[in-house]
Scaffold this motif. Structure first.
Motif, mmCIF file in Angstrom:
data_model
loop_
_atom_site.group_PDB
_atom_site.id
_atom_site.type_symbol
_atom_site.label_atom_id
_atom_site.label_comp_id
_atom_site.label_asym_id
_atom_site.label_seq_id
_atom_site.Cartn_x
_atom_site.Cartn_y
_atom_site.Cartn_z
ATOM 1 N N ARG A 130 13.809 -2.977 -9.667
ATOM 2 C CA ARG A 130 12.502 -3.213 -9.055
ATOM 3 C C ARG A 130 12.544 -3.080 -7.533
ATOM 4 O O ARG A 130 11.679 -2.444 -6.930
ATOM 5 C CB ARG A 130 12.019 -4.615 -9.449
ATOM 6 C CG ARG A 130 10.687 -4.989 -8.807
ATOM 7 C CD ARG A 130 10.232 -6.372 -9.228
ATOM 8 N NE ARG A 130 8.992 -6.711 -8.568
ATOM 9 C CZ ARG A 130 7.787 -6.363 -9.017
ATOM 10 N NH1 ARG A 130 7.677 -5.648 -10.109
ATOM 11 N NH2 ARG A 130 6.699 -6.715 -8.354
ATOM 12 N N GLN A 131 13.555 -3.699 -6.934
ATOM 13 C CA GLN A 131 13.621 -3.689 -5.478
ATOM 14 C C GLN A 131 13.665 -2.245 -4.947
ATOM 15 O O GLN A 131 12.970 -1.897 -4.007
ATOM 16 C CB GLN A 131 14.875 -4.437 -5.051
ATOM 17 C CG GLN A 131 14.889 -4.807 -3.613
ATOM 18 C CD GLN A 131 16.131 -5.637 -3.298
ATOM 19 O OE1 GLN A 131 16.901 -6.001 -4.181
ATOM 20 N NE2 GLN A 131 16.314 -5.922 -2.051
ATOM 21 N N ARG A 197 20.574 -9.158 -8.625
ATOM 22 C CA ARG A 197 19.484 -9.450 -7.692
ATOM 23 C C ARG A 197 18.711 -8.165 -7.418
ATOM 24 O O ARG A 197 19.315 -7.104 -7.334
ATOM 25 C CB ARG A 197 20.042 -9.973 -6.363
ATOM 26 C CG ARG A 197 20.378 -11.414 -6.443
ATOM 27 C CD ARG A 197 21.176 -11.890 -5.254
ATOM 28 N NE ARG A 197 22.083 -12.932 -5.718
ATOM 29 C CZ ARG A 197 21.701 -14.172 -5.991
ATOM 30 N NH1 ARG A 197 20.459 -14.548 -5.797
ATOM 31 N NH2 ARG A 197 22.563 -15.048 -6.457
ATOM 32 N N GLY A 200 13.492 -6.921 -11.543
ATOM 33 C CA GLY A 200 12.211 -7.569 -11.809
ATOM 34 C C GLY A 200 12.337 -8.583 -12.936
ATOM 35 O O GLY A 200 11.681 -9.631 -12.936
ATOM 36 N N ARG A 202 14.952 -10.391 -13.628
ATOM 37 C CA ARG A 202 15.573 -11.588 -13.064
ATOM 38 C C ARG A 202 14.555 -12.406 -12.265
ATOM 39 O O ARG A 202 14.475 -13.624 -12.390
ATOM 40 C CB ARG A 202 16.744 -11.183 -12.176
ATOM 41 C CG ARG A 202 17.359 -12.384 -11.502
ATOM 42 C CD ARG A 202 18.623 -12.028 -10.781
ATOM 43 N NE ARG A 202 19.190 -13.185 -10.152
ATOM 44 C CZ ARG A 202 20.480 -13.373 -9.964
ATOM 45 N NH1 ARG A 202 21.324 -12.466 -10.378
ATOM 46 N NH2 ARG A 202 20.918 -14.452 -9.365
ATOM 47 N N LEU A 203 13.787 -11.684 -11.439
ATOM 48 C CA LEU A 203 12.790 -12.357 -10.608
ATOM 49 C C LEU A 203 11.838 -13.175 -11.487
ATOM 50 O O LEU A 203 11.550 -14.348 -11.224
ATOM 51 C CB LEU A 203 12.014 -11.285 -9.843
ATOM 52 C CG LEU A 203 11.073 -11.725 -8.765
ATOM 53 C CD1 LEU A 203 11.882 -12.207 -7.573
ATOM 54 C CD2 LEU A 203 10.182 -10.547 -8.331
ATOM 55 N N GLU A 206 13.614 -16.240 -13.184
ATOM 56 C CA GLU A 206 13.955 -17.284 -12.211
ATOM 57 C C GLU A 206 12.700 -18.004 -11.741
ATOM 58 O O GLU A 206 12.701 -19.215 -11.563
ATOM 59 C CB GLU A 206 14.713 -16.677 -11.028
ATOM 60 C CG GLU A 206 16.158 -16.382 -11.391
ATOM 61 C CD GLU A 206 17.017 -16.016 -10.197
ATOM 62 O OE1 GLU A 206 18.223 -16.253 -10.260
ATOM 63 O OE2 GLU A 206 16.491 -15.459 -9.207
ATOM 64 N N ARG A 207 11.623 -17.244 -11.548
ATOM 65 C CA ARG A 207 10.359 -17.877 -11.131
ATOM 66 C C ARG A 207 9.864 -18.866 -12.162
ATOM 67 O O ARG A 207 9.403 -19.939 -11.843
ATOM 68 C CB ARG A 207 9.277 -16.801 -10.947
ATOM 69 C CG ARG A 207 9.264 -16.267 -9.573
ATOM 70 C CD ARG A 207 8.012 -15.445 -9.360
ATOM 71 N NE ARG A 207 8.115 -14.747 -8.108
ATOM 72 C CZ ARG A 207 7.512 -13.619 -7.833
ATOM 73 N NH1 ARG A 207 6.730 -13.054 -8.711
ATOM 74 N NH2 ARG A 207 7.657 -13.058 -6.661
#
Ligand code: PGA
Length: 323
Positions: A130-131, A197, A200, A202-203, A206-207
């Motif tokens: 994603r990043q 890290r 998306g 993972r994000l 974690e959120r």
């Protein structure tokens, strides 16, 4: 002066990633090939373009000027190609896509149908996390980007094309596999295998846990969905993955979707492009294809899962075009 478009685009990739190795991965080249292209560009221009600062390769002041010039040049060439392609319609043309790695479970199927129907279109597909897709979207490097949730903080047109539910998985012999309505607190006591890290997936997971004051105990970070599934099958812990990644393992029953309260996390696949970008005929046609077929392709990729699959998931469709 003999500088080539190839050198400029290789240099841009190194500058964006601040790394020869990551640029080589992105471009499917060897690291020495990337290094050579940048060296030749420096020799032609007669100035050093990159400084090594710790592990990072950062553009020098001259390098920054070349970054801007290279972007303008490649944009201009892209626009020229696009105008010519538009003149030829869908008979010939190029479609550049950047997709998050999780989209590789359904997007190639859609591309295959599209290419069959439009054999004159040449497709360049970048698969990354994603990043990295967000960085490409911000720089306007592709016709279209596909992400797992809407891009934040960017001036883009984004439209939902299909559901992208996130589930928690375990080995079938895991003690939680037979439980129902498992509280997130209980899940957060288990060892977790998370994506790298910048992912998306993972994000999102974690959120979810952070919003409940929970932190997942990370046993291992892995850079691919496939590696994560193997680690779960190997008994290393639980993982959160997009349901689209699980068709094969789910069908043969070697992973199980856990019934965790709050899951599946309902998300939507997004097709996005920078606001104001002129879409080529090929990109317009592919957007239409996504609007018509993405839901079916995603549904087919996530079929036959034992355990809770979150059957009824609301879908919302936004406009695919800037109006
Ligand atoms: P990722 O994105 O492949 O970078 O994890 C997928 C997603 O956000 O669903």
């Amino acid at each position: 002066m003999r500088i080539s478009l190839r050198q400029l685009s290789v240099f841009l990739s190194v500058a964006r990633h601040q790394s020869y190795t990551r640029a080589a991965e992105e471009l499917n080249l060897t690291q020495p090939a990337v290094f050579t292209q940048v060296k030749q560009l420096e020799e032609s221009l007669g100035v050093p373009l990159l400084d090594r600062i710790g592990k990072r390769m950062q553009p020098t002041e001259a390098g920054q000027v070349v970054v801007e010039g290279a972007r303008e040049t490649l944009d201009a060439v892209g626009r020229m190609e696009m105008r010519l392609a538009d003149m030829r319609g869908l008979r010939e043309g190029r479609l550049t896509l950047a997709i998050v790695s999780t989209a590789q479970y359904f997007l190639p199927r859609l591309l295959g149908q599209f290419c069959d129907a439009n054999p004159g279109i040449e497709v360049a597909l970048t698969v990354t996390n994603r990043q990295a897709v967000l960085a490409r979207l911000a720089a306007g490097e592709d016709d279209l980007c596909i992400l797992g949730t809407p891009p934040e903080g960017l001036d883009v047109v984004a439209a939902a094309i299909a559901d992208n539910p996130l589930v928690i998985i375990a080995r079938p012999d895991h003690p939680l596999a037979s439980e129902t309505e498992i509280p997130p607190e209980r899940v957060a006591e288990e060892a977790f295998i998370l994506r790298e890290r910048g992912s998306g997936t993972r994000l999102a997971v974690e959120r979810f846990f952070r919003a409940r004051g929970l932190t997942l105990p990370v046993r291992m970070e892995l850079g691919s969905n496939e590696a994560i599934k193997q680690a779960v099958i190997g008994g290393l812990g639980l993982a959160a993955l997009s349901r689209d990644t699980l068709a094969l393992e789910g069908a043969v029953g070697i992973v199980r979707v856990l019934d965790v309260a709050g899951f599946p996390l309902l998300r939507q696949w997004q097709a996005a492009y920078p606001r104001g970008k002129h879409l080529s005929v090929a990109a317009e046609a592919f957007l239409d294809h996504l609007a018509a077929h993405a839901r079916d392709a995603v549904r087919d990729s996530g079929r036959v899962l034992p355990g809770r699959t979150g059957a009824a998931m609301a879908g919302s469709e936004g406009p695919l075009r800037e109006t």
